[in-house]
Motif scaffolding. Structure first.
Motif, PDB file in Angstrom:
ATOM      1  N   TRP A 215      -4.779  12.633  11.316  1.00 48.09           N
ATOM      2  CA  TRP A 215      -3.902  13.789  11.142  1.00 48.09           C
ATOM      3  C   TRP A 215      -3.949  14.311   9.710  1.00 48.09           C
ATOM      4  O   TRP A 215      -4.079  15.519   9.476  1.00 48.09           O
ATOM      5  N   LEU A 216      -3.869  13.415   8.734  1.00 48.57           N
ATOM      6  CA  LEU A 216      -3.847  13.831   7.336  1.00 48.57           C
ATOM      7  C   LEU A 216      -5.171  14.476   6.939  1.00 48.57           C
ATOM      8  O   LEU A 216      -5.193  15.523   6.274  1.00 48.57           O
ATOM      9  N   LEU A 217      -6.283  13.888   7.344  1.00 47.80           N
ATOM     10  CA  LEU A 217      -7.581  14.468   7.018  1.00 47.80           C
ATOM     11  C   LEU A 217      -7.731  15.850   7.642  1.00 47.80           C
ATOM     12  O   LEU A 217      -8.326  16.757   7.039  1.00 47.80           O
ATOM     13  N   ASP A 218      -7.188  16.030   8.834  1.00 49.20           N
ATOM     14  CA  ASP A 218      -7.211  17.348   9.471  1.00 49.20           C
ATOM     15  C   ASP A 218      -6.343  18.341   8.708  1.00 49.20           C
ATOM     16  O   ASP A 218      -6.706  19.517   8.569  1.00 49.20           O
ATOM     17  N   GLN A 219      -5.193  17.881   8.210  1.00 46.59           N
ATOM     18  CA  GLN A 219      -4.347  18.752   7.388  1.00 46.59           C
ATOM     19  C   GLN A 219      -5.086  19.204   6.129  1.00 46.59           C
ATOM     20  O   GLN A 219      -4.976  20.360   5.711  1.00 46.59           O
ATOM     21  N   PHE A 220      -5.852  18.313   5.527  1.00 46.52           N
ATOM     22  CA  PHE A 220      -6.660  18.694   4.369  1.00 46.52           C
ATOM     23  C   PHE A 220      -7.656  19.793   4.736  1.00 46.52           C
ATOM     24  O   PHE A 220      -7.829  20.771   4.005  1.00 46.52           O
ATOM     25  N   ARG A 221      -8.344  19.599   5.875  1.00 43.66           N
ATOM     26  CA  ARG A 221      -9.358  20.578   6.269  1.00 43.66           C
ATOM     27  C   ARG A 221      -8.748  21.944   6.565  1.00 43.66           C
ATOM     28  O   ARG A 221      -9.372  22.984   6.315  1.00 43.66           O
ATOM     29  N   ARG A 222      -7.536  21.966   7.087  1.00 46.29           N
ATOM     30  CA  ARG A 222      -6.882  23.219   7.451  1.00 46.29           C
ATOM     31  C   ARG A 222      -6.185  23.903   6.270  1.00 46.29           C
ATOM     32  O   ARG A 222      -5.829  25.074   6.349  1.00 46.29           O
ATOM     33  N   SER A 223      -5.975  23.176   5.207  1.00 50.90           N
ATOM     34  CA  SER A 223      -5.129  23.673   4.122  1.00 50.90           C
ATOM     35  C   SER A 223      -5.762  24.843   3.373  1.00 50.90           C
ATOM     36  O   SER A 223      -6.964  24.839   3.067  1.00 50.90           O
ATOM     37  N   ARG A 224      -4.921  25.824   3.066  1.00 52.54           N
ATOM     38  CA  ARG A 224      -5.286  26.914   2.167  1.00 52.54           C
ATOM     39  C   ARG A 224      -4.274  27.005   1.028  1.00 52.54           C
ATOM     40  O   ARG A 224      -4.210  28.021   0.327  1.00 52.54           O
ATOM     41  N   ALA A 225      -3.502  25.967   0.851  1.00 46.10           N
ATOM     42  CA  ALA A 225      -2.446  25.964  -0.162  1.00 46.10           C
ATOM     43  C   ALA A 225      -3.039  25.784  -1.560  1.00 46.10           C
ATOM     44  O   ALA A 225      -4.125  25.204  -1.735  1.00 46.10           O
ATOM     45  N   ARG A 226      -2.310  26.243  -2.554  1.00 48.72           N
ATOM     46  CA  ARG A 226      -2.721  26.034  -3.945  1.00 48.72           C
ATOM     47  C   ARG A 226      -2.641  24.539  -4.287  1.00 48.72           C
ATOM     48  O   ARG A 226      -3.517  24.017  -4.979  1.00 48.72           O
ATOM     49  N   TRP A 227      -1.595  23.858  -3.832  1.00 51.97           N
ATOM     50  CA  TRP A 227      -1.390  22.433  -4.111  1.00 51.97           C
ATOM     51  C   TRP A 227      -1.162  21.695  -2.804  1.00 51.97           C
ATOM     52  O   TRP A 227      -0.349  22.119  -1.981  1.00 51.97           O
ATOM     53  N   ASP A 228      -1.873  20.586  -2.606  1.00 54.32           N
ATOM     54  CA  ASP A 228      -1.613  19.695  -1.475  1.00 54.32           C
ATOM     55  C   ASP A 228      -0.974  18.421  -2.017  1.00 54.32           C
ATOM     56  O   ASP A 228      -1.603  17.669  -2.774  1.00 54.32           O
ATOM     57  N   VAL A 229       0.273  18.218  -1.646  1.00 50.33           N
ATOM     58  CA  VAL A 229       1.101  17.162  -2.220  1.00 50.33           C
ATOM     59  C   VAL A 229       1.329  16.078  -1.172  1.00 50.33           C
ATOM     60  O   VAL A 229       1.805  16.365  -0.067  1.00 50.33           O
ATOM     61  N   LEU A 230       0.995  14.830  -1.509  1.00 57.52           N
ATOM     62  CA  LEU A 230       1.312  13.698  -0.649  1.00 57.52           C
ATOM     63  C   LEU A 230       2.626  13.101  -1.121  1.00 57.52           C
ATOM     64  O   LEU A 230       2.713  12.568  -2.233  1.00 57.52           O
ATOM     65  N   GLY A 231       3.675  13.202  -0.289  1.00 58.73           N
ATOM     66  CA  GLY A 231       4.930  12.532  -0.574  1.00 58.73           C
ATOM     67  C   GLY A 231       4.908  11.196   0.135  1.00 58.73           C
ATOM     68  O   GLY A 231       4.970  11.135   1.358  1.00 58.73           O
ATOM     69  N   GLN A 232       4.794  10.112  -0.626  1.00 59.24           N
ATOM     70  CA  GLN A 232       4.572   8.807   0.006  1.00 59.24           C
ATOM     71  C   GLN A 232       5.160   7.694  -0.856  1.00 59.24           C
ATOM     72  O   GLN A 232       5.683   7.937  -1.931  1.00 59.24           O
ATOM     73  N   GLN A 233       5.038   6.472  -0.396  1.00 55.14           N
ATOM     74  CA  GLN A 233       5.917   5.427  -0.882  1.00 55.14           C
ATOM     75  C   GLN A 233       5.314   4.462  -1.901  1.00 55.14           C
ATOM     76  O   GLN A 233       6.023   4.003  -2.793  1.00 55.14           O
ATOM     77  N   VAL A 234       4.057   4.072  -1.764  1.00 52.67           N
ATOM     78  CA  VAL A 234       3.547   2.937  -2.548  1.00 52.67           C
ATOM     79  C   VAL A 234       2.378   3.363  -3.430  1.00 52.67           C
ATOM     80  O   VAL A 234       1.683   4.331  -3.162  1.00 52.67           O
ATOM     81  N   PHE A 235       2.156   2.587  -4.492  1.00 55.92           N
ATOM     82  CA  PHE A 235       1.208   2.925  -5.564  1.00 55.92           C
ATOM     83  C   PHE A 235      -0.166   3.240  -4.990  1.00 55.92           C
ATOM     84  O   PHE A 235      -0.764   2.446  -4.263  1.00 55.92           O
ATOM     85  N   PHE A 236      -0.707   4.411  -5.366  1.00 58.97           N
ATOM     86  CA  PHE A 236      -1.988   4.864  -4.814  1.00 58.97           C
ATOM     87  C   PHE A 236      -3.161   4.491  -5.716  1.00 58.97           C
ATOM     88  O   PHE A 236      -4.214   4.065  -5.245  1.00 58.97           O
ATOM     89  N   ALA A 237      -3.044   4.677  -7.000  1.00 50.31           N
ATOM     90  CA  ALA A 237      -4.151   4.415  -7.927  1.00 50.31           C
ATOM     91  C   ALA A 237      -4.488   2.927  -7.963  1.00 50.31           C
ATOM     92  O   ALA A 237      -3.638   2.068  -7.695  1.00 50.31           O
ATOM     93  N   ARG A 238      -5.729   2.612  -8.324  1.00 51.02           N
ATOM     94  CA  ARG A 238      -6.114   1.222  -8.531  1.00 51.02           C
ATOM     95  C   ARG A 238      -5.346   0.666  -9.722  1.00 51.02           C
ATOM     96  O   ARG A 238      -5.213   1.311 -10.758  1.00 51.02           O
TER      97      ARG A 238
END
Length: 532
Positions: A358-381
């Protein structure tokens, strides 16, 4: 639900003042309490016979509708979780263009009862895009405080910009919710809460390093009545009520709304029998829905609740709100910080296959200036001195971590921005194509909010003597004080102010901006700015 236009009378005998820790001049009529006074005086103690003791809220706006919320409770801490209410009750609501409710645009009625925990959800449609509104509820002679809400801009409209603040981790016992009060005083257009809104522990079983300043009521939350009571206790806090009343919220839970570090059908300590965990999760989700301004489509079904969703703010931003608990594989290597080969298994997933697709499909469909992931746990290495990583964060699910970043690159997402809670510390991170290569391209940006209170007072961090930054050069900032993050999102940049308080064990202290960063359009990464 019964909805009418302007002809259905809602004629309150008085307008109840929104009394929060911050003076919300745009909402309140009369004199609000001075900053911090609510907490210092025993925040949120209801008046005799009052029913709107838990405040009001709004959430999940689109360009023509928004959810309005309240929950009735004469005795918020009643052990049965029903707040001293009984029978079936009709509640009226109204929404207006002005704070004095002279320009009513919609009115309606909702019924609530014990099966709903005496919560009220009204989905109000037919509103104008990109517009500010005020709302309130009435039950008999009782009139609620007023709240302020806002609709998103129309599809395709960039608009002048969005003031958005985000927060996480508010352990009631660890401190006063003064940070919520400051967040409200900023008068944002939108608030994101990224989990750990409540904590499940009984009093004094989770003690912060600086000591607990108030107590949870009731036992550890394991039943529907327990969860309802715990939400009610948090909701009586006037600083939290102010943050809800100032703007619409987008909410996603983390773990403590159910059980620490739970994963899918696995509870925190699987070595200890907990045969009732699935029922416990169902009760937790039911109470969560009852206490948040969520849409009817988010109503739980047994032990499942549908929470991942995209909320569009015109052409400016897509907010992809994720669920990183309900579908994940169990933490590798028995959880914790480990050097763990299993964490790199590409088959392991934090999001589950369906949510990832679902999320990857949202990326493909997006035409927004900013795509923001609101999520819970540390993403970076993030590695420590022993070379270990957190099995509870995206590092423990390396395949998911890499597929999501590769997904936004493949889709040509213009500006990916990850917003994170959970770790009780402020961080600003550059996301890399290859973390093992210091010269690898920056492919996105992560902003991590500290906690509102969890962990107690904390202390400032010295960037010149911080192993986290030395071991992880893509991490540009870390601070171990409590607070929240205030952002301004425009077509050209996102500005982030990391807001901190020196202490949360004392009520009403001031907040300040510890550091500010800018992320420029089409230029992922962080530029430090003068604190605002």
């Amino acid at each position: 639900m019964h909805v009418t236009g302007e002809n259905s009378p809602l004629t309150p005998s008085r307008r109840t003042v929104l009394a929060g820790g911050a003076a919300l001049g745009a909402v309140a009529v009369g004199t609000a309490l001075p900053l911090g006074a609510s907490a210092a005086q025993g925040a949120g103690k209801p008046g005799t016979g009052e029913v709107f003791t838990l405040g009001v809220a709004s959430g999940d706006p689109d360009h023509h509708s928004v959810v309005l919320w309240t929950r009735l409770a004469r005795s918020p801490l009643a052990e049965d979780g029903l707040g001293g209410m009984s029978g079936t009750i009709e509640v009226e609501w109204e929404i207006a263009r002005d704070e004095r409710f002279r320009k009513i645009v919609r009115r309606g009625r909702e019924r609530t009862d014990a099966a709903a925990g005496y919560a009220v959800h009204a989905e109000v449609a037919g509103l104008a895009p990109g517009s500010e509104y005020f709302y309130r509820f009435r039950m008999g002679r009782h009139v609620s405080p007023a709240g302020r809400t806002r609709t998103a801009p129309a599809p395709g409209v960039l608009g002048a910009g969005l003031a958005m603040s985000f927060a996480s981790c508010s352990q009631y016992e660890h401190g006063y919710f003064t940070a919520y009060s400051h967040l409200a005083a900023d008068e944002p257009d939108l608030v994101l809460h990224l989990g750990d809104y409540i904590y499940e522990y009984k009093a004094d079983s989770y003690v912060s390093p600086t000591g607990n300043v108030r107590d949870h009521s009731g036992p550890e939350t394991e039943s529907l009545a327990n969860y309802r009571q715990r939400y009610a206790q948090y909701r009586t806090d006037a600083d939290l009520q102010a943050a809800h009343a100032v703007a619409p919220w987008l909410f996603v839970p983390d773990d403590h709304e159910v059980d620490n570090n739970w994963a899918s059908d696995v509870y925190e300590k699987p070595q200890l029998p907990q045969p009732n965990f699935i029922q416990r999760r169902a009760d937790a989700f039911r109470a969560l829905y009852e206490n948040m301004p969520l849409r009817r489509r988010n109503r739980p079904s047994g032990s499942h609740i549908q929470l991942y969703r995209t909320v569009r703010w015109g052409a400016l931003a897509n907010f992809h709100m994720l669920d990183t608990r309900q579908y994940r594989d169990d933490q590798a290597c028995d959880d914790g910080w480990k050097v763990c080969a299993d964490a790199a298994d590409p088959a392991r997933s934090l999001t589950g296959d369906e949510q990832e697709a679902w999320l990857l499909d949202q990326f493909r469909r997006s035409r927004a200036r900013w795509d923001v992931l609101g999520q819970q746990v540390f993403f970076a290495r993030r590695v420590n001195a022993a070379g270990a990583t957190s099995m509870d964060a995206w590092d423990g699910y390396r395949g998911s971590q890499e597929r999501i970043a590769e997904g936004w690159l493949a889709a040509g997402v213009r500006n990916p921005l990850v917003l994170t809670g959970d770790v009780h510390t402020h961080w600003a991170n550059e996301l890399k194509a290859n973390y093992a290569d210091a010269d690898s391209a920056v492919v996105g940006t992560e902003l991590v909010t500290s906690s509102i209170t969890s962990g107690g007072d904390g202390a400032d961090s010295d960037p010149n003597d911080d192993n986290n930054l030395k071991l992880n050069p893509h991490i540009k900032f870390r601070n171990n004080q409590r607070g929240y993050v205030r952002t301004k999102i425009t077509r050209d940049e996102v500005r982030a102010d990391f807001r901190v308080l020196d202490k949360v064990t004392e009520a009403g202290l001031p907040a300040r901006t510890r550091a500010s960063f800018v992320v420029a359009d089409r230029n992922p990464g962080l530029t430090e700015a003068t604190p605002g």
